[in-house]
Design a protein around this motif. Structure first.
Motif, PDB file in Angstrom:
ATOM      1  N   UNK A 111      61.916  89.837 -10.075  1.00  0.00           N
ATOM      2  CA  UNK A 111      61.637  90.783  -8.920  1.00  0.00           C
ATOM      3  C   UNK A 111      60.104  90.618  -8.431  1.00  0.00           C
ATOM      4  N   UNK A 112      59.110  90.393  -9.360  1.00  0.00           N
ATOM      5  CA  UNK A 112      57.997  90.521  -9.095  1.00  0.00           C
ATOM      6  C   UNK A 112      57.357  89.400  -7.653  1.00  0.00           C
ATOM      7  N   UNK A 113      57.734  87.981  -8.403  1.00  0.00           N
ATOM      8  CA  UNK A 113      58.037  86.612  -7.830  1.00  0.00           C
ATOM      9  C   UNK A 113      58.565  86.363  -6.053  1.00  0.00           C
ATOM     10  N   UNK A 114      60.188  87.240  -6.336  1.00  0.00           N
ATOM     11  CA  UNK A 114      60.775  87.700  -4.746  1.00  0.00           C
ATOM     12  C   UNK A 114      59.870  88.769  -3.770  1.00  0.00           C
ATOM     13  N   UNK A 115      59.295  89.120  -4.405  1.00  0.00           N
ATOM     14  CA  UNK A 115      58.566  90.039  -3.592  1.00  0.00           C
ATOM     15  C   UNK A 115      57.595  89.694  -2.961  1.00  0.00           C
ATOM     16  N   UNK A 116      56.782  88.772  -3.343  1.00  0.00           N
ATOM     17  CA  UNK A 116      56.268  87.806  -2.481  1.00  0.00           C
ATOM     18  C   UNK A 116      56.722  87.661  -1.422  1.00  0.00           C
ATOM     19  N   UNK A 117      57.713  87.152  -1.286  1.00  0.00           N
ATOM     20  CA  UNK A 117      58.694  86.690   0.035  1.00  0.00           C
ATOM     21  C   UNK A 117      59.233  87.393   1.047  1.00  0.00           C
ATOM     22  N   UNK A 118      58.858  89.040   0.524  1.00  0.00           N
ATOM     23  CA  UNK A 118      59.819  89.934   1.332  1.00  0.00           C
ATOM     24  C   UNK A 118      58.847  90.304   2.324  1.00  0.00           C
ATOM     25  N   UNK A 119      58.628  90.781   3.352  1.00  0.00           N
ATOM     26  CA  UNK A 119      57.557  92.041   3.979  1.00  0.00           C
ATOM     27  C   UNK A 119      57.624  92.347   3.692  1.00  0.00           C
ATOM     28  N   UNK A 120      56.303  92.926   3.142  1.00  0.00           N
ATOM     29  CA  UNK A 120      55.759  94.307   2.773  1.00  0.00           C
ATOM     30  C   UNK A 120      56.483  94.573   0.981  1.00  0.00           C
ATOM     31  N   UNK A 121      57.587  93.194   0.448  1.00  0.00           N
ATOM     32  CA  UNK A 121      57.678  93.753  -0.594  1.00  0.00           C
ATOM     33  C   UNK A 121      56.970  93.844  -1.559  1.00  0.00           C
ATOM     34  N   UNK A 122      55.697  92.722  -1.995  1.00  0.00           N
ATOM     35  CA  UNK A 122      53.681  93.162  -2.756  1.00  0.00           C
ATOM     36  C   UNK A 122      53.928  94.614  -2.481  1.00  0.00           C
ATOM     37  N   UNK A 123      53.986  95.326  -1.536  1.00  0.00           N
ATOM     38  CA  UNK A 123      53.069  96.410  -0.998  1.00  0.00           C
ATOM     39  C   UNK A 123      53.666  97.875  -2.058  1.00  0.00           C
ATOM     40  N   UNK A 124      55.033  97.599  -2.001  1.00  0.00           N
ATOM     41  CA  UNK A 124      56.473  98.506  -2.041  1.00  0.00           C
ATOM     42  C   UNK A 124      56.384  98.279  -3.759  1.00  0.00           C
ATOM     43  N   UNK A 125      56.028  96.544  -4.304  1.00  0.00           N
ATOM     44  CA  UNK A 125      56.237  96.661  -5.423  1.00  0.00           C
ATOM     45  C   UNK A 125      54.747  97.424  -6.261  1.00  0.00           C
ATOM     46  N   UNK A 126      53.902  97.195  -5.961  1.00  0.00           N
ATOM     47  CA  UNK A 126      52.744  97.618  -6.869  1.00  0.00           C
ATOM     48  C   UNK A 126      52.081  99.163  -6.573  1.00  0.00           C
ATOM     49  N   UNK A 127      52.596 100.089  -5.871  1.00  0.00           N
ATOM     50  CA  UNK A 127      52.915 101.439  -5.530  1.00  0.00           C
ATOM     51  C   UNK A 127      53.685 101.591  -6.441  1.00  0.00           C
ATOM     52  N   UNK A 128      55.006 101.110  -6.625  1.00  0.00           N
ATOM     53  CA  UNK A 128      55.940 101.299  -7.021  1.00  0.00           C
ATOM     54  C   UNK A 128      55.486 101.526  -9.029  1.00  0.00           C
ATOM     55  N   UNK A 129      55.025 100.698  -9.175  1.00  0.00           N
ATOM     56  CA  UNK A 129      54.285  99.659 -10.795  1.00  0.00           C
ATOM     57  C   UNK A 129      53.261 100.532 -11.043  1.00  0.00           C
ATOM     58  N   UNK A 130      52.596 101.183  -9.905  1.00  0.00           N
ATOM     59  CA  UNK A 130      51.156 102.019  -9.992  1.00  0.00           C
ATOM     60  C   UNK A 130      52.066 103.443 -10.420  1.00  0.00           C
ATOM     61  N   UNK A 131      52.493 103.492  -9.667  1.00  0.00           N
ATOM     62  CA  UNK A 131      52.748 105.444 -10.039  1.00  0.00           C
ATOM     63  C   UNK A 131      54.475 105.650 -11.014  1.00  0.00           C
ATOM     64  N   UNK A 132      54.686 105.254 -11.556  1.00  0.00           N
ATOM     65  CA  UNK A 132      55.379 104.623 -12.465  1.00  0.00           C
ATOM     66  C   UNK A 132      54.732 104.828 -14.268  1.00  0.00           C
ATOM     67  N   UNK A 133      54.706 105.391 -14.875  1.00  0.00           N
ATOM     68  CA  UNK A 133      54.309 105.864 -15.969  1.00  0.00           C
ATOM     69  C   UNK A 133      55.126 105.594 -17.551  1.00  0.00           C
ATOM     70  N   UNK A 134      56.259 104.630 -16.453  1.00  0.00           N
ATOM     71  CA  UNK A 134      56.841 104.260 -18.297  1.00  0.00           C
ATOM     72  C   UNK A 134      56.937 102.805 -17.799  1.00  0.00           C
TER      73      UNK A 134
END
Length: 204
Positions: A111-134
């Motif tokens: 998921x992390x690697x593929x997100x680099x090749x998806x438009x806005x995927x990197x932004x979504x992933x960074x914010x999601x991980x940052x907001x996730x407490x688990x």
């Protein structure tokens, strides 16, 4: 040595690295195109592809690190952005559920690697991980570093190969950008067919 021979390429490289760093926050920045342009403008400098790829990887990783920290600290700007963009907020929630569910380490890495090749995927992933407490951020950052290296090698190689296949720099630039766009579109279509990865593009 002609100062312009150094200042010119350095300016293009600086612009490309700034775009790579910033597109974690502003995914509309043409970071890939600027990196390809920097490859073409530094072709006459020995070892430039390797140095540029290393710089791109570092800038990409630092962008992830900065956005992740802002999201984890509850930066008001991040919250305002999510509030103004319901689709982005919904995508962030889906990615959070995917990463905090029964996701294996291998699946999370994909998921992390593929997100680099998806438009806005990197932004979504960074914010999601940052907001996730688990989700453990250091696990994410490890794979983020791998993804940064993979993307840097891909985009620099794309520009370098096209430079050697075509006679003119402008044609190499156009073909490289078209190829990068086509590859990105193909990745989006691929992840739409994979249930685990679809969280990166659903709702777009």
């Amino acid at each position: 040595m002609d100062p312009n021979a150094v200042i010119g390429p350095a300016w293009y490289c600086g612009l490309a690295l700034a775009a790579v760093l910033g597109d974690a926050f502003l995914p509309f920045l043409p970071s890939g195109s600027l990196v390809i342009l920097a490859v073409l403008k530094t072709a006459h400098v020995d070892g430039s592809p390797l140095l540029l790829a290393a710089g791109v990887a570092v800038a990409s990783f630092l962008g992830d690190l900065l956005l992740l920290n802002l999201a984890r600290r509850g930066a008001p700007g991040v919250h305002r952005r999510l509030a103004r963009r319901p689709r982005l907020a919904a995508s962030v929630e889906r990615v959070q559920r995917a990463l905090t569910g029964r996701t294996t380490s291998r699946a999370a890495a994909v998921i992390v690697i593929v997100a680099r090749f998806v438009p806005a995927g990197r932004t979504v992933l960074d914010v999601a991980v940052g907001h996730s407490g688990h989700h453990r951020p250091w696990t994410f950052l490890r794979w983020s570093a791998v993804a940064a290296v993979v993307w840097a090698a891909y985009i620099v190689s794309l520009g370098w190969l096209n430079l050697h296949w075509f006679d003119t720099a402008w044609l190499s630039f156009v073909i490289s950008c078209v190829a990068a766009t086509a590859i990105s579109s193909a990745v989006v279509q691929l992840v739409r067919r994979r249930r685990r990865l679809a969280v990166l593009v659903e709702g777009e």
